[in-house]
Motif scaffolding. Structure first.
Motif, PDB file in Angstrom:
ATOM      1  N   SER A 548       1.902  45.098  36.043  1.00 15.72           N
ATOM      2  CA  SER A 548       2.290  43.510  35.940  1.00 15.72           C
ATOM      3  C   SER A 548       3.783  43.145  35.645  1.00 15.72           C
ATOM      4  O   SER A 548       4.340  43.922  34.972  1.00 15.72           O
ATOM      5  CB  SER A 548       1.579  42.595  35.379  1.00 15.72           C
ATOM      6  N   ILE A 549       4.321  42.296  35.790  1.00 15.61           N
ATOM      7  CA  ILE A 549       5.578  41.571  35.527  1.00 15.61           C
ATOM      8  C   ILE A 549       5.486  40.266  35.023  1.00 15.61           C
ATOM      9  O   ILE A 549       4.861  39.630  35.604  1.00 15.61           O
ATOM     10  CB  ILE A 549       6.619  41.906  36.620  1.00 15.61           C
ATOM     11  N   SER A 550       6.084  39.870  33.770  1.00 16.17           N
ATOM     12  CA  SER A 550       6.355  38.504  33.507  1.00 16.17           C
ATOM     13  C   SER A 550       7.720  37.952  33.471  1.00 16.17           C
ATOM     14  O   SER A 550       8.183  36.792  33.620  1.00 16.17           O
ATOM     15  CB  SER A 550       5.690  38.328  32.228  1.00 16.17           C
ATOM     16  N   ASN A 551       8.536  39.094  33.184  1.00 19.09           N
ATOM     17  CA  ASN A 551      10.146  38.718  33.129  1.00 19.09           C
ATOM     18  C   ASN A 551      10.567  39.099  34.282  1.00 19.09           C
ATOM     19  O   ASN A 551      11.120  39.888  34.555  1.00 19.09           O
ATOM     20  CB  ASN A 551      10.909  39.338  32.020  1.00 19.09           C
ATOM     21  N   ILE A 552      10.616  38.061  35.371  1.00 15.80           N
ATOM     22  CA  ILE A 552      10.781  38.217  36.740  1.00 15.80           C
ATOM     23  C   ILE A 552      12.372  38.753  36.676  1.00 15.80           C
ATOM     24  O   ILE A 552      12.805  39.513  37.529  1.00 15.80           O
ATOM     25  CB  ILE A 552      10.515  37.187  37.557  1.00 15.80           C
ATOM     26  N   LEU A 553      13.114  38.049  35.948  1.00 14.50           N
ATOM     27  CA  LEU A 553      14.392  38.517  35.890  1.00 14.50           C
ATOM     28  C   LEU A 553      14.708  40.197  35.747  1.00 14.50           C
ATOM     29  O   LEU A 553      15.623  40.603  36.309  1.00 14.50           O
ATOM     30  CB  LEU A 553      15.514  38.017  34.673  1.00 14.50           C
ATOM     31  N   ALA A 554      13.974  40.731  35.063  1.00 13.12           N
ATOM     32  CA  ALA A 554      13.957  42.134  34.862  1.00 13.12           C
ATOM     33  C   ALA A 554      13.488  42.888  36.052  1.00 13.12           C
ATOM     34  O   ALA A 554      13.873  43.972  36.365  1.00 13.12           O
ATOM     35  CB  ALA A 554      13.022  42.416  33.611  1.00 13.12           C
ATOM     36  N   GLY A 555      12.820  42.162  37.050  1.00  9.59           N
ATOM     37  CA  GLY A 555      12.535  42.902  38.161  1.00  9.59           C
ATOM     38  C   GLY A 555      13.728  43.041  39.160  1.00  9.59           C
ATOM     39  O   GLY A 555      13.745  43.872  40.116  1.00  9.59           O
TER      40      GLY A 555
END
Length: 661
Positions: A548-555
């Protein structure tokens, strides 16, 4: 009108002595049946079966054969080198397939051919880049191959450092494939009478999903062209002479035509005058929009979109022998069904009922073979005959023997804004009406997909361990039309969270769920949704969040979704507010009180591991109970049996620790 299916009164029933409940290790006994292929004469169905060997810690896929009349089922290939993608020769005497067997001196899998009269399979290709797909010509003497360019680093000597990976592409990484260099996939023509395969296409683009015309003179395929194909999803259907020559662009819409993600090749009509294909929705709506069935003349011109008003996904078009109808898989609410579309009028008729799920089918000689599953039946191959299913494969008979499966029921309820939401309830083992049970809300990934009425190992495993399970087809899910799917567009963690919370509230209202023992979990977007839920609702006592991802900026720039990000969210330097809004579980991690276990593959380029690491570190900083499990060498989907078993055990242990004390 509020539609709430009535629950049948259930009584606690003592299990027979020989019955047993599902355990994590039982996954190894489950056979994964796939890719049914009906022979042109209609006498046989070839398909693949993936099995698991826990002792060797390996999984292998092999070919099986079932007779149409149901009198015979036998295994064709053996060993731990997978054999897959079976395709019949036009005379039904030979079966081609792809495999990595035959040595480690090759860069990819190769094409093999088996004579059904007997004898060993023989390797047809030795192409350094490997064969990724193929199709037979009607003459049975030629095949078109999809071949990836050779990897210059694949044959480096042991004592030599591999060459640097040089990246120049906008879309530059992909799960399992890895970093994308200038290697591309192109079409080759293979002559079974001998000689080296002839390359038909070249260039800095990919050609995929080839299909021969009925007369064998032309090949239709899918490709993206333009100045930089990586920057769009503008797939189009092209045609090239089978003997080689100038390509001809057939479709010209800015939307995706025959997007390879759906694995539905262009389909020639029996007379060779038309080609059916999947037409994508508006570019900005990306995967939220439904794919429609379209037909275009093989000479070009304006296409006819036959199912434009349907607002449901269709897949896998195949023409009837008379060219008057096109068979498709139709995605409906919680089910996939077999349907036919009138090629002239576009009128659609559903052939199979709203029962179970139909992941694949194949048609030949006026017959249809299908893959089918239900909540009580893992996937098997069936004959579709007289409007009914007839079993052809029985791969999971041993798995099901003596297994006490939980009852699974379709449910409907209202979300906070009054929208009706659908899903599934799996009852806990030994359910007794009037008793409240710990509840796990376990949700699908995507988000542009749905939970369907098919066998789900997670649901059954949690039930066997005493949990009720609710799976919600939250806003963002497909099967209910584009407006419903677009309900979370550029607003992840909004309406979808409301829908999950409403499902949990409904289970509490019905007297099934214990409000003091609530859990949540999922993988991929199911894991993302888990993070959104626990950052919005402190009632949950345990969570598992996979890939999963929560910090979408990190994607941005670290995963494979750059085109989707820019279409849906914009770019961070212009649309930062949107990016921050959908990243709230990380930037407001102090709202989270739920003990959460994060899991992910170390080599996942779909949702990279750094995203799970960030959330784990955030909860560690906040002193919220947490854990991080990293599976070495694994991608977005776990494939190593020992890791799959480990994940199931950790799910069970984590929920037991916090929901059962």
């Amino acid at each position: 009108m509020r539609l709430l299916p009535c629950l049948l009164a259930l009584m606690t029933v003592a299990l027979p002595a020989e019955a047993h409940l599902l355990q994590p290790k039982d996954f190894a006994a489950l056979h994964e049946v796939d890719d049914p292929r009906l022979s042109p004469d209609g006498h046989w169905v070839a398909y693949t079966v993936r099995t698991t060997d826990l002792d060797k810690d390996k999984r292998a896929t092999n070919l099986w054969l079932a007779k149409w009349d149901g009198s015979e089922e036998r295994q064709l290939t053996f060993g731990d080198k997978s054999q897959y993608s079976p395709r019949w020769s036009p005379d039904s005497r030979h079966l081609a397939f792809l495999s990595g067997r035959g040595g480690d001196d090759q860069d990819g899998d190769q094409l093999w051919l088996m004579d059904l009269a007997g004898g060993e399979a023989r390797r047809l290709t030795e192409l350094k880049g490997g064969v990724e797909d193929y199709a037979w010509a009607p003459d049975g003497r030629h095949l078109v191959l999809v071949v990836r360019d050779a990897d210059p680093a694949a044959h480096a000597k042991e004592d030599e450092a591999p060459p640097p990976i040089v990246i120049t592409r906008y879309y530059f990484k992909e799960d399992r494939t890895g970093y994308l260099t200038e290697r591309r996939t192109h079409l080759f023509l293979l002559d079974l009478d001998g000689g080296e395969p002839k390359q038909l296409t070249t260039g800095v683009h990919d050609e995929l999903l080839p299909a021969f015309s009925p007369d064998g003179k032309s090949i239709a395929y899918v490709t993206k062209r333009g100045e930089d194909p990586d920057r769009s999803d503008d797939w189009d259907v092209y045609v090239i002479p089978a003997a080689g020559g100038a390509e001809r662009q057939l479709t010209h819409s800015p939307e995706a035509d025959a997007n390879p993600d759906w694995e539905s090749p262009p389909a020639w009509s029996p007379d060779g005058k038309s080609i059916a294909y999947l037409h994508g929705g508006p570019v900005k709506e990306i995967e939220y929009a439904a794919d429609s069935l379209a037909v275009i003349a093989a000479t070009g011109g304006e296409p006819r979109v036959l199912t434009a008003k349907l607002d449901r996904n269709v897949y896998s078009p195949q023409w009837s022998a008379d060219g008057r109808r096109i068979l498709v898989r139709l995605e409906q609410d919680r089910h996939t069904v077999l349907a036919q579309v009138d090629a002239a009028s576009g009128n659609l008729t559903e052939l199979s009922g709203m029962e179970g799920a139909l992941p694949e089918f194949d048609a030949a000689a006026g017959k249809v073979a299908m893959l089918w599953s239900s909540p009580a039946q893992p996937r098997e191959v069936y004959a579709w005959e007289g409007g009914k299913r007839r079993a052809l494969s029985r791969q999971n008979t041993a798995f099901l023997k003596g297994l006490d499966l939980a009852k699974v029921e379709e449910v409907a309820f209202k979300s906070a804004d009054g929208t009706e939401v659908h899903g599934f309830l799996t009852y806990p083992a030994g359910y007794s009406k009037g008793t409240r049970y710990p509840l796990i809300s376990f949700n699908h990934g995507g988000p542009q997909s749905q939970s369907e009425a098919e066998f789900d190992f997670n649901w059954q495993l949690f039930s066997a361990n005493g949990y009720a399970v609710v799976a919600t087809n939250y806003r963002g899910s497909t099967g209910r039309g584009t407006p419903y799917a677009m309900g979370i567009y550029a607003s992840w963690g909004g309406k979808d969270v409301e829908d999950v919370r409403a499902a949990v509230d409904e289970m509490i209202r019905r007297g099934i769920a214990d409000p003091e023992r609530l859990g949540v979990g999922g993988w991929s977007y199911g894991g993302m949704l888990t993070n959104y839920v626990i950052a919005s609702d402190s009632r949950f006592k345990a969570a598992v969040s996979g890939a999963s991802i929560s910090n979408i900026l990190a994607g941005f720039g670290t995963d494979q979704y750059i085109r989707d990000y820019e279409n849906e969210l914009g770019v961070p330097w212009k649309d930062l507010d949107t990016w921050m809004k959908v990243s709230y579980p990380y930037y407001h991690a102090d709202r989270i009180k739920t003990p959460t276990l994060f899991l992910g593959g170390a080599s996942d380029f779909n949702v990279t591991l750094l995203n799970q690491e960030q959330m784990y570190e955030a909860l560690q900083s906040l002193k919220v109970p947490t854990g991080l499990v990293i599976y070495p060498g694994q991608y977005h989907r776990l494939t190593r049996p020992s890791y799959i078993l480990d994940r199931y055990k950790r799910y069970v242990d984590w929920y037991a620790k916090y929901l059962k004390g």
